[in-house]
Motif scaffolding. Structure first.
Motif, short mmCIF file in Angstrom:
data_model
loop_
_atom_site.label_atom_id
_atom_site.label_comp_id
_atom_site.label_asym_id
_atom_site.label_seq_id
_atom_site.Cartn_x
_atom_site.Cartn_y
_atom_site.Cartn_z
N ILE A 86 0.87 -1.18 0.00
CA ILE A 86 0.00 0.00 0.00
C ILE A 86 0.90 1.22 0.00
O ILE A 86 1.81 1.33 0.83
CB ILE A 86 -0.91 0.04 1.24
N LEU A 127 -3.11 0.15 -4.07
CA LEU A 127 -3.14 -1.14 -3.37
C LEU A 127 -2.75 -2.24 -4.35
O LEU A 127 -3.39 -2.42 -5.38
CB LEU A 127 -4.53 -1.41 -2.81
N LEU A 171 -8.14 -0.25 5.14
CA LEU A 171 -7.65 -1.41 4.39
C LEU A 171 -6.80 -2.32 5.28
O LEU A 171 -7.00 -3.53 5.32
CB LEU A 171 -6.83 -0.97 3.18
#
Length: 138
Positions: free
Chosen positions: A5, A25, A112
């Protein structure tokens, strides 16, 4: 499952340029995880619902014609007409999602890392094997 990321930035507009803050991502699934996704047909499973990113005009996107939507699906995959995060999008390569402010991008990165990706791993593990029969007495 190897995850990368990283924050990215881009400018939008020529005269009154606005800086957009994005999150890229990248997920490298193992051969076993890719086989689970393929075998169980999990490619279109929505892992995270997302609104239109800051670099897309949501109204213009919603009012596209049928031909444009069909062409987008044919070129970029069936899930390219919506903004949700799916296995197919992750399998195709890095998923980049843009925000107007850096704090929104940081919050998205945190969500995330702390929620979505651990649940995704657990979802794949849960789909590894079929359920087994069980007998018990209450």
């Amino acid at each position: 499952m190897k995850i990368d990321i990283r924050p990215v930035e881009k400018s939008k507009g020529f005269v009154f340029g606005k800086k957009l803050h994005g999150v890229e991502l990248s997920v490298a699934f193992s051969d076993e995880e890719t086989a689970i996704i393929s075998e169980r047909k999990l490619g279109s499973v929505v892992l995270m619902d997302r609104d239109a990113p800051a670099d897309v005009d949501a109204e213009k996107h919603a009012n596209r014609g049928l031909a444009k939507m069909v062409m987008t699906a044919a070129v970029s995959g069936g899930d390219a007409n919506h903004f949700g995060l799916t296995f197919n999008k992750l399998l195709r390569g890095p998923d980049v999602y843009f925000f107007s402010t850096p704090i929104e991008a940081k919050g998205y990165m945190a969500e995330l890392k702390e929620e979505i990706l651990p649940l995704t791993k657990a979802y794949l593990e849960g789909n590894k094997e079929a359920a087994t029969a069980d007998s018990f007495e209450l």
